[in-house]
Design an enzyme around this catalytic site. Structure first.
Site, PDB file in Angstrom:
ATOM      1  N   SER A  71       0.855  -1.189   0.000  1.00  0.00           N
ATOM      2  CA  SER A  71       0.000   0.000   0.000  1.00  0.00           C
ATOM      3  C   SER A  71       0.889   1.235   0.000  1.00  0.00           C
ATOM      4  CB  SER A  71      -0.887   0.000   1.247  1.00  0.00           C
ATOM      5  OG  SER A  71      -1.701   1.148   1.263  1.00  0.00           O
ATOM      6  N   LYS A  94      -0.914  -0.797  -4.471  1.00  0.00           N
ATOM      7  CA  LYS A  94      -2.178  -0.119  -4.132  1.00  0.00           C
ATOM      8  C   LYS A  94      -1.846   1.337  -3.853  1.00  0.00           C
ATOM      9  CE  LYS A  94      -4.733  -0.145   0.151  1.00  0.00           C
ATOM     10  NZ  LYS A  94      -5.518  -0.949   1.108  1.00  0.00           N
ATOM     11  N   LEU A  95      -2.523   2.228  -4.563  1.00  0.00           N
ATOM     12  CA  LEU A  95      -2.299   3.660  -4.347  1.00  0.00           C
ATOM     13  C   LEU A  95      -3.450   4.234  -3.539  1.00  0.00           C
ATOM     14  CD1 LEU A  95      -1.269   4.832  -7.963  1.00  0.00           C
ATOM     15  CD2 LEU A  95       0.233   4.019  -6.100  1.00  0.00           C
ATOM     16  N   LYS A  96      -3.142   4.922  -2.479  1.00  0.00           N
ATOM     17  CA  LYS A  96      -4.161   5.673  -1.758  1.00  0.00           C
ATOM     18  C   LYS A  96      -4.556   6.863  -2.627  1.00  0.00           C
ATOM     19  CE  LYS A  96      -4.423   3.465   2.099  1.00  0.00           C
ATOM     20  NZ  LYS A  96      -5.686   2.942   2.605  1.00  0.00           N
ATOM     21  N   ASP A 130      -7.262   2.926  -3.468  1.00  0.00           N
ATOM     22  CA  ASP A 130      -8.044   2.864  -2.240  1.00  0.00           C
ATOM     23  C   ASP A 130      -8.423   4.276  -1.842  1.00  0.00           C
ATOM     24  OD1 ASP A 130      -7.456   1.595   1.166  1.00  0.00           O
ATOM     25  OD2 ASP A 130      -9.218   2.442   0.177  1.00  0.00           O
ATOM     26  N   GLU A 185     -11.152   0.662  -4.288  1.00  0.00           N
ATOM     27  CA  GLU A 185     -11.535   0.223  -2.951  1.00  0.00           C
ATOM     28  C   GLU A 185     -12.268   1.325  -2.203  1.00  0.00           C
ATOM     29  OE1 GLU A 185      -8.178  -1.113  -0.686  1.00  0.00           O
ATOM     30  OE2 GLU A 185      -9.373  -1.477   1.116  1.00  0.00           O
ATOM     31  N   ASP A 188     -14.293  -2.386   1.761  1.00  0.00           N
ATOM     32  CA  ASP A 188     -13.437  -2.588   2.943  1.00  0.00           C
ATOM     33  C   ASP A 188     -14.275  -2.229   4.171  1.00  0.00           C
ATOM     34  OD1 ASP A 188     -10.322  -0.872   4.025  1.00  0.00           O
ATOM     35  OD2 ASP A 188     -11.717  -2.158   5.093  1.00  0.00           O
ATOM     36  N   LYS A 245     -10.487  -7.797   6.473  1.00  0.00           N
ATOM     37  CA  LYS A 245      -9.585  -7.416   7.557  1.00  0.00           C
ATOM     38  C   LYS A 245     -10.133  -8.035   8.836  1.00  0.00           C
ATOM     39  CE  LYS A 245      -8.130  -2.847   5.963  1.00  0.00           C
ATOM     40  NZ  LYS A 245      -8.385  -1.409   6.148  1.00  0.00           N
ATOM     41  N   GLY A 257      -4.672  -4.813   5.345  1.00  0.00           N
ATOM     42  CA  GLY A 257      -3.713  -4.626   6.431  1.00  0.00           C
ATOM     43  C   GLY A 257      -4.039  -3.384   7.234  1.00  0.00           C
TER      44      GLY A 257
END
Ligand SMILES: O=C(O)CCC(=O)N[C@@H](C(=O)O)c1ccccc1
Length: 368
Positions: free
Chosen positions: A135, A161-163, A189, A214, A239, A263, A291
Protein backbone atom coordinates in the site's frame (compact mmCIF):
# COMPACT_ATOMS: atom_id res chain seq x y z
CA UNK A 1 -9.61 -24.40 28.47
CA UNK A 2 -9.71 -22.05 31.49
CA UNK A 3 -8.62 -18.42 31.32
CA UNK A 4 -6.01 -17.68 34.01
CA UNK A 5 -5.48 -14.03 33.08
CA UNK A 6 -5.03 -11.53 30.25
CA UNK A 7 -2.21 -9.05 29.74
CA UNK A 8 -2.94 -5.81 27.90
CA UNK A 9 0.36 -4.46 26.60
CA UNK A 10 0.76 -1.13 24.80
CA UNK A 11 3.71 -0.69 22.50
CA UNK A 12 4.93 2.33 20.54
CA UNK A 13 6.49 1.78 17.11
CA UNK A 14 7.71 4.55 14.78
CA UNK A 15 6.93 4.04 11.09
CA UNK A 16 9.89 4.06 8.70
CA UNK A 17 8.10 6.86 6.81
CA UNK A 18 4.87 8.85 7.22
CA UNK A 19 1.88 7.01 5.78
CA UNK A 20 -0.78 9.37 4.42
CA UNK A 21 -4.32 8.31 3.60
CA UNK A 22 -7.49 10.27 2.83
CA UNK A 23 -8.28 10.30 6.54
CA UNK A 24 -4.91 11.36 7.98
CA UNK A 25 -1.20 10.70 8.24
CA UNK A 26 0.40 8.04 10.45
CA UNK A 27 3.96 8.55 11.67
CA UNK A 28 3.92 5.96 14.42
CA UNK A 29 1.69 3.27 15.88
CA UNK A 30 0.34 2.97 19.42
CA UNK A 31 -0.52 -0.73 19.42
CA UNK A 32 -2.49 -2.74 21.96
CA UNK A 33 -1.35 -6.36 22.25
CA UNK A 34 -3.40 -8.95 24.11
CA UNK A 35 -1.75 -11.98 25.75
CA UNK A 36 -4.18 -14.62 26.98
CA UNK A 37 -2.84 -17.04 29.61
CA UNK A 38 -4.87 -20.25 29.92
CA UNK A 39 -4.36 -23.43 31.90
CA UNK A 40 -3.12 -25.07 28.67
CA UNK A 41 -0.99 -22.43 26.92
CA UNK A 42 -0.75 -18.71 26.23
CA UNK A 43 -1.53 -16.84 23.04
CA UNK A 44 -1.23 -13.42 21.43
CA UNK A 45 -3.66 -11.13 19.64
CA UNK A 46 -3.06 -7.70 18.11
CA UNK A 47 -5.71 -4.98 18.24
CA UNK A 48 -5.61 -3.02 14.98
CA UNK A 49 -7.48 0.02 16.30
CA UNK A 50 -5.72 3.27 15.50
CA UNK A 51 -4.96 5.99 18.05
CA UNK A 52 -8.00 8.01 16.89
CA UNK A 53 -11.42 7.04 15.49
CA UNK A 54 -10.58 8.16 11.94
CA UNK A 55 -10.70 4.85 10.05
CA UNK A 56 -13.45 3.32 12.19
CA UNK A 57 -15.28 4.25 15.41
CA UNK A 58 -12.74 2.28 17.44
CA UNK A 59 -9.56 3.70 18.90
CA UNK A 60 -6.91 2.06 21.02
CA UNK A 61 -7.74 3.62 24.42
CA UNK A 62 -11.38 2.61 23.97
CA UNK A 63 -10.34 -0.91 23.02
CA UNK A 64 -8.24 -1.21 26.19
CA UNK A 65 -11.18 0.09 28.24
CA UNK A 66 -13.82 -2.20 26.75
CA UNK A 67 -11.50 -5.20 27.12
CA UNK A 68 -10.79 -4.34 30.76
CA UNK A 69 -14.33 -3.55 31.88
CA UNK A 70 -16.46 -5.86 29.74
CA UNK A 71 -14.85 -8.33 27.34
CA UNK A 72 -12.22 -10.02 29.53
CA UNK A 73 -14.56 -10.29 32.58
CA UNK A 74 -17.19 -11.91 30.35
CA UNK A 75 -14.74 -14.63 29.30
CA UNK A 76 -13.40 -15.01 32.84
CA UNK A 77 -16.92 -15.83 34.02
CA UNK A 78 -17.38 -18.55 31.39
CA UNK A 79 -17.35 -22.04 32.96
CA UNK A 80 -15.81 -23.61 29.85
CA UNK A 81 -13.98 -21.68 27.16
CA UNK A 82 -12.70 -22.30 23.67
CA UNK A 83 -12.04 -19.93 20.79
CA UNK A 84 -15.32 -20.79 19.04
CA UNK A 85 -17.30 -19.66 22.09
CA UNK A 86 -15.64 -16.22 22.32
CA UNK A 87 -17.85 -14.61 19.66
CA UNK A 88 -21.14 -15.78 21.20
CA UNK A 89 -19.94 -14.89 24.72
CA UNK A 90 -19.10 -11.32 23.61
CA UNK A 91 -22.09 -10.81 21.29
CA UNK A 92 -24.11 -9.05 24.00
CA UNK A 93 -21.62 -6.18 23.85
CA UNK A 94 -22.32 -4.02 20.81
CA UNK A 95 -19.56 -3.17 18.37
CA UNK A 96 -15.84 -3.06 19.22
CA UNK A 97 -14.89 -5.69 16.60
CA UNK A 98 -11.18 -4.81 16.78
CA UNK A 99 -11.05 -5.28 20.56
CA UNK A 100 -13.05 -8.51 20.26
CA UNK A 101 -10.81 -9.75 17.44
CA UNK A 102 -7.65 -9.24 19.51
CA UNK A 103 -9.08 -11.20 22.43
CA UNK A 104 -10.49 -14.00 20.26
CA UNK A 105 -7.19 -14.30 18.41
CA UNK A 106 -5.24 -14.56 21.66
CA UNK A 107 -7.55 -17.39 22.82
CA UNK A 108 -7.38 -19.07 19.40
CA UNK A 109 -3.58 -18.83 19.42
CA UNK A 110 -3.41 -20.35 22.93
CA UNK A 111 -5.82 -23.14 22.02
CA UNK A 112 -3.97 -24.05 18.84
CA UNK A 113 -0.55 -23.92 20.52
CA UNK A 114 -1.86 -26.38 23.12
CA UNK A 115 -3.01 -28.63 20.27
CA UNK A 116 0.16 -28.11 18.22
CA UNK A 117 -1.94 -26.94 15.22
CA UNK A 118 -0.94 -24.04 12.96
CA UNK A 119 -3.58 -21.32 12.48
CA UNK A 120 -3.23 -21.62 8.70
CA UNK A 121 -4.17 -25.28 8.84
CA UNK A 122 -7.05 -24.57 11.23
CA UNK A 123 -8.49 -21.94 8.88
CA UNK A 124 -8.14 -24.11 5.77
CA UNK A 125 -5.00 -22.78 4.10
CA UNK A 126 -4.03 -24.33 0.76
CA UNK A 127 -0.76 -22.45 0.16
CA UNK A 128 2.64 -22.32 1.91
CA UNK A 129 3.34 -18.76 0.75
CA UNK A 130 1.17 -15.82 -0.26
CA UNK A 131 1.78 -13.11 -2.90
CA UNK A 132 2.51 -9.74 -1.31
CA UNK A 133 0.99 -6.45 -2.32
CA UNK A 134 1.99 -3.09 -0.94
CA UNK A 135 0.00 0.00 0.00
CA UNK A 136 1.46 3.34 -1.11
CA UNK A 137 0.33 6.47 0.70
CA UNK A 138 -0.59 9.84 -0.74
CA UNK A 139 2.60 11.71 -1.50
CA UNK A 140 3.67 15.35 -1.81
CA UNK A 141 4.48 15.01 -5.51
CA UNK A 142 4.25 12.65 -8.47
CA UNK A 143 8.07 12.21 -8.65
CA UNK A 144 8.09 11.21 -4.97
CA UNK A 145 5.33 8.69 -5.66
CA UNK A 146 7.13 7.21 -8.66
CA UNK A 147 10.34 6.80 -6.63
CA UNK A 148 8.39 4.97 -3.92
CA UNK A 149 6.64 2.68 -6.41
CA UNK A 150 9.96 1.95 -8.16
CA UNK A 151 11.44 0.90 -4.82
CA UNK A 152 8.56 -1.44 -4.03
CA UNK A 153 8.63 -3.01 -7.50
CA UNK A 154 12.40 -3.49 -7.15
CA UNK A 155 11.75 -5.16 -3.79
CA UNK A 156 9.53 -7.65 -5.62
CA UNK A 157 6.01 -6.61 -4.59
CA UNK A 158 3.45 -8.19 -6.90
CA UNK A 159 0.73 -5.57 -6.57
CA UNK A 160 0.70 -1.82 -5.98
CA UNK A 161 -2.18 -0.12 -4.13
CA UNK A 162 -2.30 3.66 -4.35
CA UNK A 163 -4.16 5.67 -1.76
CA UNK A 164 -6.28 8.28 -3.51
CA UNK A 165 -8.46 11.25 -2.57
CA UNK A 166 -10.04 14.12 -4.52
CA UNK A 167 -7.14 15.98 -6.14
CA UNK A 168 -4.84 12.99 -5.99
CA UNK A 169 -6.30 10.23 -8.12
CA UNK A 170 -6.24 10.25 -11.97
CA UNK A 171 -2.85 11.92 -12.31
CA UNK A 172 -0.93 9.59 -9.94
CA UNK A 173 -2.53 6.56 -11.59
CA UNK A 174 -1.70 7.88 -15.07
CA UNK A 175 1.90 8.59 -13.99
CA UNK A 176 2.38 5.09 -12.57
CA UNK A 177 0.95 3.49 -15.71
CA UNK A 178 3.13 5.67 -17.98
CA UNK A 179 6.30 4.97 -15.98
CA UNK A 180 5.87 1.26 -15.14
CA UNK A 181 3.57 0.02 -17.91
CA UNK A 182 0.28 -1.82 -18.13
CA UNK A 183 1.44 -5.13 -16.69
CA UNK A 184 1.88 -3.90 -13.10
CA UNK A 185 -1.02 -5.10 -10.94
CA UNK A 186 -2.44 -1.77 -9.78
CA UNK A 187 -5.40 -0.77 -7.61
CA UNK A 188 -6.56 2.28 -5.70
CA UNK A 189 -8.04 2.86 -2.24
CA UNK A 190 -10.20 5.91 -1.53
CA UNK A 191 -11.14 5.19 2.11
CA UNK A 192 -14.63 6.67 1.60
CA UNK A 193 -13.29 10.00 0.24
CA UNK A 194 -15.83 10.35 -2.65
CA UNK A 195 -19.58 10.60 -3.20
CA UNK A 196 -21.84 9.34 -5.97
CA UNK A 197 -21.57 12.82 -7.51
CA UNK A 198 -17.93 11.90 -8.29
CA UNK A 199 -18.95 8.92 -10.45
CA UNK A 200 -18.12 10.63 -13.73
CA UNK A 201 -14.73 11.64 -12.35
CA UNK A 202 -14.01 8.13 -11.02
CA UNK A 203 -14.87 6.72 -14.46
CA UNK A 204 -11.76 8.56 -15.70
CA UNK A 205 -9.82 5.74 -13.96
CA UNK A 206 -11.43 3.11 -16.21
CA UNK A 207 -8.85 3.32 -19.04
CA UNK A 208 -6.02 2.38 -16.64
CA UNK A 209 -7.11 -1.24 -16.22
CA UNK A 210 -7.08 -1.18 -12.41
CA UNK A 211 -7.74 -4.38 -10.48
CA UNK A 212 -10.26 -2.51 -8.35
CA UNK A 213 -11.27 0.73 -6.71
CA UNK A 214 -11.53 0.22 -2.95
CA UNK A 215 -14.25 1.82 -0.77
CA UNK A 216 -14.86 4.97 -2.78
CA UNK A 217 -18.00 5.97 -0.83
CA UNK A 218 -19.12 6.10 2.80
CA UNK A 219 -19.00 2.80 4.67
CA UNK A 220 -22.82 2.82 5.14
CA UNK A 221 -23.55 3.74 1.50
CA UNK A 222 -23.91 0.19 0.16
CA UNK A 223 -26.65 1.22 -2.28
CA UNK A 224 -24.43 4.10 -3.48
CA UNK A 225 -21.68 1.59 -4.27
CA UNK A 226 -24.18 -0.54 -6.19
CA UNK A 227 -25.15 2.53 -8.24
CA UNK A 228 -21.50 3.51 -8.74
CA UNK A 229 -20.71 -0.04 -9.92
CA UNK A 230 -23.16 0.58 -12.78
CA UNK A 231 -21.40 3.84 -13.70
CA UNK A 232 -17.73 2.78 -13.71
CA UNK A 233 -15.98 -0.19 -15.32
CA UNK A 234 -13.32 -0.63 -12.65
CA UNK A 235 -14.49 -3.35 -10.22
CA UNK A 236 -15.68 -1.93 -6.89
CA UNK A 237 -14.09 -3.47 -3.76
CA UNK A 238 -15.45 -2.87 -0.26
CA UNK A 239 -13.44 -2.59 2.94
CA UNK A 240 -15.05 -0.49 5.70
CA UNK A 241 -18.57 -1.53 4.59
CA UNK A 242 -18.01 -5.24 5.16
CA UNK A 243 -18.36 -5.88 8.89
CA UNK A 244 -19.60 -9.51 8.87
CA UNK A 245 -20.51 -12.47 6.68
CA UNK A 246 -24.09 -11.20 6.66
CA UNK A 247 -23.05 -7.73 5.47
CA UNK A 248 -20.89 -9.33 2.79
CA UNK A 249 -23.85 -11.39 1.55
CA UNK A 250 -26.05 -8.29 1.47
CA UNK A 251 -23.47 -6.17 -0.37
CA UNK A 252 -22.97 -8.92 -2.95
CA UNK A 253 -26.73 -9.41 -3.40
CA UNK A 254 -27.13 -5.66 -3.98
CA UNK A 255 -24.32 -5.61 -6.55
CA UNK A 256 -22.30 -3.22 -4.38
CA UNK A 257 -19.01 -5.03 -4.82
CA UNK A 258 -17.25 -7.57 -7.01
CA UNK A 259 -14.28 -7.90 -4.68
CA UNK A 260 -13.92 -7.80 -0.86
CA UNK A 261 -11.01 -6.70 1.31
CA UNK A 262 -11.13 -8.90 4.41
CA UNK A 263 -9.58 -7.42 7.56
CA UNK A 264 -9.97 -9.72 10.56
CA UNK A 265 -9.85 -6.80 13.02
CA UNK A 266 -12.66 -4.95 11.23
CA UNK A 267 -14.96 -8.01 11.31
CA UNK A 268 -14.32 -9.25 14.86
CA UNK A 269 -11.72 -11.92 14.26
CA UNK A 270 -10.30 -14.67 12.06
CA UNK A 271 -13.29 -16.98 12.49
CA UNK A 272 -15.70 -14.37 11.08
CA UNK A 273 -13.07 -13.52 8.44
CA UNK A 274 -13.17 -17.16 7.32
CA UNK A 275 -16.99 -17.03 7.19
CA UNK A 276 -16.78 -13.93 4.96
CA UNK A 277 -14.26 -15.77 2.77
CA UNK A 278 -16.68 -18.69 2.46
CA UNK A 279 -19.66 -16.44 1.59
CA UNK A 280 -17.64 -14.56 -1.03
CA UNK A 281 -16.26 -17.76 -2.53
CA UNK A 282 -19.76 -19.22 -2.79
CA UNK A 283 -20.74 -16.14 -4.83
CA UNK A 284 -17.61 -16.07 -7.01
CA UNK A 285 -16.41 -12.87 -5.33
CA UNK A 286 -12.61 -12.62 -5.00
CA UNK A 287 -11.18 -11.61 -1.66
CA UNK A 288 -7.81 -10.34 -0.47
CA UNK A 289 -6.39 -9.68 2.99
CA UNK A 290 -6.26 -6.02 4.02
CA UNK A 291 -3.71 -4.63 6.43
CA UNK A 292 -3.76 -2.25 9.35
CA UNK A 293 -0.01 -1.69 9.73
CA UNK A 294 0.18 -4.79 11.90
CA UNK A 295 3.29 -5.90 13.75
CA UNK A 296 4.59 -9.39 13.04
CA UNK A 297 1.98 -10.79 15.44
CA UNK A 298 -1.02 -9.58 13.43
CA UNK A 299 0.91 -10.01 10.19
CA UNK A 300 1.51 -13.71 10.93
CA UNK A 301 -2.21 -14.34 11.40
CA UNK A 302 -3.08 -12.31 8.29
CA UNK A 303 -0.64 -14.32 6.17
CA UNK A 304 -2.26 -17.54 7.44
CA UNK A 305 -5.69 -16.19 6.43
CA UNK A 306 -4.39 -15.04 3.03
CA UNK A 307 -3.44 -18.67 2.27
CA UNK A 308 -7.10 -19.74 2.01
CA UNK A 309 -8.32 -20.67 -1.49
CA UNK A 310 -10.60 -17.66 -2.05
CA UNK A 311 -7.77 -15.16 -1.48
CA UNK A 312 -6.97 -14.95 -5.18
CA UNK A 313 -5.61 -11.37 -5.14
CA UNK A 314 -2.41 -10.19 -3.44
CA UNK A 315 -3.19 -8.60 -0.07
CA UNK A 316 -1.70 -5.77 1.95
CA UNK A 317 0.53 -8.42 3.50
CA UNK A 318 3.81 -6.59 3.08
CA UNK A 319 7.17 -7.41 4.63
CA UNK A 320 7.82 -6.06 8.12
CA UNK A 321 10.26 -3.44 6.81
CA UNK A 322 7.48 -1.75 4.79
CA UNK A 323 6.48 -0.09 8.06
CA UNK A 324 8.97 -0.94 10.81
CA UNK A 325 12.74 -0.78 11.12
CA UNK A 326 12.59 -3.53 13.75
CA UNK A 327 9.48 -5.65 14.21
CA UNK A 328 8.47 -7.10 17.59
CA UNK A 329 8.73 -10.59 16.07
CA UNK A 330 11.30 -12.04 13.73
CA UNK A 331 10.70 -9.96 10.59
CA UNK A 332 8.57 -11.10 7.68
CA UNK A 333 10.81 -10.90 4.62
CA UNK A 334 9.73 -10.90 0.98
CA UNK A 335 10.96 -13.90 -1.05
CA UNK A 336 10.15 -13.69 -4.79
CA UNK A 337 7.29 -11.35 -3.96
CA UNK A 338 5.80 -13.76 -1.43
CA UNK A 339 5.62 -14.14 2.34
CA UNK A 340 5.97 -17.61 3.83
CA UNK A 341 2.97 -18.84 5.84
CA UNK A 342 4.07 -19.52 9.46
CA UNK A 343 4.19 -23.27 10.08
CA UNK A 344 4.41 -23.31 13.88
CA UNK A 345 1.48 -23.96 16.23
CA UNK A 346 -1.05 -21.15 16.60
CA UNK A 347 -0.07 -17.94 14.83
CA UNK A 348 3.42 -19.43 14.57
CA UNK A 349 5.35 -16.46 15.91
CA UNK A 350 6.04 -14.91 19.32
CA UNK A 351 7.43 -11.51 20.26
CA UNK A 352 11.20 -11.27 20.72
CA UNK A 353 11.33 -10.52 24.48
CA UNK A 354 14.08 -7.89 24.34
CA UNK A 355 12.43 -6.13 21.42
CA UNK A 356 9.03 -6.20 23.10
CA UNK A 357 10.50 -4.74 26.28
CA UNK A 358 12.16 -1.92 24.29
CA UNK A 359 8.88 -0.75 22.75
CA UNK A 360 6.50 -1.38 25.67
CA UNK A 361 4.87 1.77 27.05
CA UNK A 362 2.52 0.08 29.53
CA UNK A 363 1.29 -3.31 30.62
CA UNK A 364 -1.79 -4.30 32.64
CA UNK A 365 -2.53 -7.74 34.07
CA UNK A 366 -6.19 -8.71 34.29
CA UNK A 367 -6.54 -11.77 36.57
CA UNK A 368 -9.44 -14.08 35.71
O1 LIG B 1 -0.15 -2.64 4.59
C1 LIG B 1 -0.82 -2.30 5.58
O2 LIG B 1 -0.86 -2.92 6.66
C2 LIG B 1 -1.69 -1.06 5.44
C3 LIG B 1 -2.63 -1.24 4.29
C4 LIG B 1 -3.54 -0.05 4.22
O3 LIG B 1 -3.43 0.76 3.33
N1 LIG B 1 -4.43 0.05 5.20
C5 LIG B 1 -5.30 1.21 5.23
C6 LIG B 1 -6.62 0.89 4.65
O4 LIG B 1 -7.47 1.76 4.58
O5 LIG B 1 -6.78 -0.25 4.13
C7 LIG B 1 -5.32 1.74 6.63
C8 LIG B 1 -4.17 2.29 7.09
C9 LIG B 1 -4.09 2.82 8.37
C10 LIG B 1 -5.19 2.71 9.21
C11 LIG B 1 -6.35 2.13 8.73
C12 LIG B 1 -6.43 1.62 7.44
Amino acid sequence: MKLVGVELRRIALPLVAPFRTSFGTQTDRDVLLVRAVTDDAEGWGECVAMADPAYSPEYVDAAADVLTRFLVPALAAAPELDAQRVGPLLARFKGHPMAKAALETALLDAELRALGRPLARELGAVRDAVPAGVSVGIMDSIPQLLDAVAGYLDAGYLRIKLKIEPGWDVEPVRAVRERFGDDVALQVDANTAYTLDDARHLALLDPFDLLLIEQPLDEDDVLGHAELARLVRTPVCLDESITSARSAAAAIALGACRIVNIKPGRVGGYLEARRIHDVCRAHGVAVWCGGMLETGLGRAANVALAALPGFTLPGDTSASDRYYRTDVTEPFVLADGHLAVPRGPGIGVVPVPERLAEVTTSTTWLPC
